[in-house]
Design a protein around this motif. Structure first.
Motif, PDB file in Angstrom:
ATOM      1  N   VAL A 407      95.868 -71.538 -38.546  1.00 61.97           N
ATOM      2  CA  VAL A 407      94.721 -70.635 -38.472  1.00 61.97           C
ATOM      3  C   VAL A 407      95.139 -69.226 -38.884  1.00 61.97           C
ATOM      4  O   VAL A 407      96.176 -68.712 -38.437  1.00 61.97           O
ATOM      5  CB  VAL A 407      94.148 -70.593 -37.034  1.00 61.97           C
ATOM      6  N   SER A 408      94.327 -68.597 -39.731  1.00 60.44           N
ATOM      7  CA  SER A 408      94.606 -67.230 -40.198  1.00 60.44           C
ATOM      8  C   SER A 408      94.452 -66.227 -39.056  1.00 60.44           C
ATOM      9  O   SER A 408      93.401 -66.143 -38.415  1.00 60.44           O
ATOM     10  CB  SER A 408      93.642 -66.867 -41.326  1.00 60.44           C
ATOM     11  N   PHE A 443     103.533 -72.086 -32.855  1.00 65.46           N
ATOM     12  CA  PHE A 443     104.370 -71.103 -33.545  1.00 65.46           C
ATOM     13  C   PHE A 443     103.470 -70.043 -34.181  1.00 65.46           C
ATOM     14  O   PHE A 443     102.251 -70.189 -34.260  1.00 65.46           O
ATOM     15  CB  PHE A 443     105.207 -71.777 -34.646  1.00 65.46           C
ATOM     16  N   LYS A 444     104.099 -68.988 -34.658  1.00 60.86           N
ATOM     17  CA  LYS A 444     103.350 -67.936 -35.360  1.00 60.86           C
ATOM     18  C   LYS A 444     104.264 -67.266 -36.362  1.00 60.86           C
ATOM     19  O   LYS A 444     105.498 -67.306 -36.260  1.00 60.86           O
ATOM     20  CB  LYS A 444     102.831 -66.911 -34.347  1.00 60.86           C
ATOM     21  N   ILE A 449      98.691 -68.642 -37.034  1.00 62.45           N
ATOM     22  CA  ILE A 449      99.053 -69.313 -35.788  1.00 62.45           C
ATOM     23  C   ILE A 449      99.145 -70.798 -36.141  1.00 62.45           C
ATOM     24  O   ILE A 449      98.259 -71.350 -36.813  1.00 62.45           O
ATOM     25  CB  ILE A 449      97.971 -69.110 -34.699  1.00 62.45           C
ATOM     26  N   TYR A 450     100.218 -71.444 -35.712  1.00 63.13           N
ATOM     27  CA  TYR A 450     100.409 -72.879 -35.990  1.00 63.13           C
ATOM     28  C   TYR A 450     100.402 -73.654 -34.661  1.00 63.13           C
ATOM     29  O   TYR A 450     101.169 -73.319 -33.746  1.00 63.13           O
ATOM     30  CB  TYR A 450     101.745 -73.137 -36.690  1.00 63.13           C
ATOM     31  N   MET A 451      99.572 -74.656 -34.570  1.00 61.01           N
ATOM     32  CA  MET A 451      99.585 -75.529 -33.400  1.00 61.01           C
ATOM     33  C   MET A 451      99.982 -76.930 -33.855  1.00 61.01           C
ATOM     34  O   MET A 451      99.315 -77.524 -34.708  1.00 61.01           O
ATOM     35  CB  MET A 451      98.219 -75.548 -32.713  1.00 61.01           C
ATOM     36  N   ASN A 682     102.106 -62.887 -26.698  1.00 63.74           N
ATOM     37  CA  ASN A 682     102.379 -63.810 -25.582  1.00 63.74           C
ATOM     38  C   ASN A 682     102.103 -65.272 -25.934  1.00 63.74           C
ATOM     39  O   ASN A 682     102.073 -66.122 -25.049  1.00 63.74           O
ATOM     40  CB  ASN A 682     101.543 -63.413 -24.360  1.00 63.74           C
ATOM     41  N   LEU A 683     101.914 -65.555 -27.205  1.00 67.13           N
ATOM     42  CA  LEU A 683     101.611 -66.931 -27.621  1.00 67.13           C
ATOM     43  C   LEU A 683     102.817 -67.836 -27.399  1.00 67.13           C
ATOM     44  O   LEU A 683     103.927 -67.472 -27.767  1.00 67.13           O
ATOM     45  CB  LEU A 683     101.205 -66.940 -29.094  1.00 67.13           C
TER      46      LEU A 683
END
Length: 683
Positions: A407-408, A443-444, A449-451, A682-683
């Motif tokens: 996601v951007s 991750f980021k 953002i990567y899930m 905080n991700l």
């Protein structure tokens, strides 16, 4: 010209006469049909049950109407001497036992008895013989015995009118073993007849003593529980009154390691094997037998099972769910004690070393490429949404597949969705349900953002629905049941889902349905409301559209819409223009196609009631009312929860490359802009 007119007039008169004849014929057929139906109703009324009270049969022989007071059933003393009764045991051959058991099992009333009660009945039934012409039961007399035909033929009559013949294996007079009632028919031996019979006093003594003994036994078992030991007999008795008997066959899983614990079990009969995964291998911890119990901490804590309990041969348990338990016993009366058996089953242990989250790194994830077709050689895209893409990735060394949601960050900030993304990551990381897709890692970088999610190889329900047009009822029932289980899990944790639709339902390798995409999910305290406007238009509840504030009831509305779409192929309120969808939802007029079953219509209507407080699932009994609806009558909910229901959806899953069950999308080579605000620290 005049000749033609005259000819037409004559033809018209002739047609009128024919029509009149047809009408008269139809009227005659209708009268005969009504007469036949009336006679059929009368016969059914007579045949219904030999013990059917005759004051309930109407003069017309049709609908049953009671015109007098109900019979008073006086209490009868029950003999206490069980030993004296057991002296009357009658030895029976294997074939005699088999005949009696089959007769009991096919009788509507007696088939409700449990195995032990049936065994006692078989042992205590006494043989009696009658000659041709002898009356076994006389109409109008008081009855105190039930009979099973062992051999011969008997004639049943009422008011000197023959009704039917009884032969080997038939049961009659059974209501007399419940209460003192008058016989409403005569039963006469046509041939030499041999019967097995039992008197009411014998039957009631068997059942009463069996119940007392079982209750005393259960009370003793409960008193050995560390958690319940502070409760008095009255409170323990309340628990017993709320418990249900459940039976399992050999190898049935009663609780599964990693599943949420919400039920307490006492073993009444049989043996249960306790196993645990250690270093990837299933290892037996111990065996439990009659009187032992497990799962008591599930009544007072939010915990996960950390061992699997499996039936070894036939097993009978008494069980109580946390929800029922909480309505029965105030939690302050409990001892919060951890005994050994509870620790084995329910204390969460450290994550397995082989868990994907322990070895996954963003740099190690590589895209899976299409092997053929127009996109051959390009990375596989599993789905495209408003907030990003889902791509299929794998790792070089471990060989597992994952769905990577990318996601951007710039887009998230532009749409003010920072809190939703953080919340989605937080709850997915905490969720442990077989009906919700797992999040393995997040991750980021400066752009995305990567899930890293569990990969469901079966694809979207949406894709399957498009392929077949609409689902057969068994498939729709199964898919919906999986969603109900996901809802039960989420709602219990105070999480609304708010984005149910076929696009957000995935099939795993076994054909089980999992909920994905928690972008619109929200935590809510039961009793509170939230006022945000979100969701998919066709699935929105009226209270969301009207900004009246909504809660968990909105999820049940969308469940009704889902059932409709699975069975029909499109939602009930739809239009190419979203603005036209909302008035349809507020009007709430559901139009059902002729092929839809009555059970489905009933469920959809109850889920899609305009007033949230009246919706099925949102009333006093909560989601239990949804599970107990007749549309789900074929569903074994316990077996579904432990993954033992054979999924009818499995036939929808195609075989081939790992991405064969997904729509194909071109690869997007454009890079999102970088974003440095730090909202994701905080991700």
């Amino acid at each position: 010209m005049e000749c033609q007119v005259e000819e037409l007039r004559q033809q018209l008169e002739k047609q009128t006469l024919i029509n009149q004849e047809l009408q008269n014929h139809n009227n005659d057929l209708e009268r005969r049909l009504q007469k036949t139906e009336k006679l059929l109703q009368e016969l059914q009324s007579h045949y219904h049950d030999l013990e059917f009270p005759d004051q309930r049969i109407s003069n017309e022989g049709g609908l049953v109407v009671r015109k007098s007071r109900a019979a008073v059933m006086a209490p009868e003393p029950i003999p206490e001497d069980q030993q004296e009764i057991m002296k009357t045991k009658v030895e029976k051959t294997v074939s005699e036992t088999s005949l009696i058991v089959k007769a009991i099992q096919k009788n509507d009333f007696l088939s409700r008895l449990d195995d032990e009660q049936i065994t006692m009945m078989v042992e205590l039934l006494v043989a009696i013989n009658f000659k041709p012409g002898n009356d076994v039961i006389k109409e109008g007399t008081e009855g105190d015995s039930m009979y099973i035909v062992a051999a011969g033929e008997l004639l049943v009559s009422q008011a000197d009118r023959n009704l039917r013949t009884l032969t080997c294996g038939d049961v009659f007079g059974e209501l007399a073993i419940l209460y003192n009632c008058k016989r409403t028919a005569t039963v006469k031996a046509k041939t030499v007849v041999r019967l097995w019979f039992m008197e009411r006093q014998m039957y009631r003594t068997i059942m009463t003593n069996k119940s007392k003994k079982k209750r005393e036994q259960l009370m003793g078992f409960l008193k050995t529980s560390q958690t319940l030991k502070a409760l008095n007999d009255s409170q323990l008795s309340k628990i017993i009154d709320s418990m249900e008997e459940v039976k399992y066959q050999n190898n049935d899983v009663i609780v599964r390691e990693g599943a949420e614990g919400n039920t307490f079990y006492i073993i009444l009969k049989g043996e249960v094997k306790v196993t645990k995964k250690l270093n990837g291998q299933e290892k037996q911890i111990r065996k439990m037998g009659k009187g032992e119990h497990f799962g008591e901490l599930a009544l007072i804590r939010e915990i996960l099972r950390t061992a699997t309990c499996t039936a070894v041969g036939p097993v009978t348990c008494f069980s109580i769910d946390k929800e029922v338990f909480e309505e029965t016993i105030p939690i302050e009366h409990l001892e919060l004690h951890d005994d050994i058996s509870s620790k084995v089953l329910e204390e969460p242990d450290a994550p397995e070393k082989t868990s994907p989250s322990s070895y996954l790194r963003l740099k190690d994830l590589i895209p899976v490429l299409y092997q053929e077709g127009r996109y051959q050689g390009e990375p596989v895209t599993l789905g495209v949404g408003g907030f990003g893409r889902v791509e299929l990735v794998t790792t070089l060394h471990h060989g597992k597949y994952f769905a990577m949601k990318r996601v951007s960050k710039k887009h998230i900030v532009a749409k003010r969705q920072e809190e939703h993304v953080l919340f989605e990551k937080r709850i997915l990381k905490a969720i442990k349900s077989d009906f919700i897709v797992r999040l393995h890692a997040a991750f980021k970088d400066t752009r995305y953002i990567y899930m890293i999610m569990e990969f469901c190889v079966g694809g979207e329900i949406w894709t399957k629905l498009k392929e077949v047009g609409r689902f057969d009822e068994p498939i729709a029932v199964f898919c919906t049941a999986c969603v109900v289980e996901a809802y039960a899990y989420l709602h219990k944790k105070g999480i609304m889902y708010r984005d149910l639709k076929p696009e957000n339902l995935m099939l795993d390798a076994k054909g089980y349905v999992k909920l994905v995409d928690f972008g619109f999910a929200k935590e809510l305290v039961h009793g509170d409301r939230t006022y945000s406007f979100c969701g998919t238009p066709e699935y929105m509840a009226p209270e969301i559209i009207q900004n009246q504030g909504h809660d968990f009831a909105a999820d049940f509305w969308s469940l009704g819409i889902l059932v409709y779409e699975l069975l029909v192929g499109s939602p009930p309120f739809s239009s190419s223009e979203p603005a036209k969808i909302y008035p349809k939802i507020l009007d709430g007029v559901l139009k059902f196609p002729p092929y839809m079953g009555e059970g489905a219509k009933s469920l959809i209507s109850k889920l899609c009631r305009p007033r949230p407080g009246q919706r099925l699932g949102n009333t006093k009994n909560g989601i239990k009312d949804v599970r107990h609806h007749r549309w789900f009558s074929s569903m074994n909910w316990h077996k579904l929860r432990v993954g033992q229901v054979e999924a009818p959806t499995i036939r929808l899953i195609r075989k081939g490359p790992c991405y064969i069950n997904f729509d194909r999308f071109p690869f997007d080579q454009a890079l999102a802009d970088e974003e440095f605000s730090g909202w994701d620290k905080n991700l």
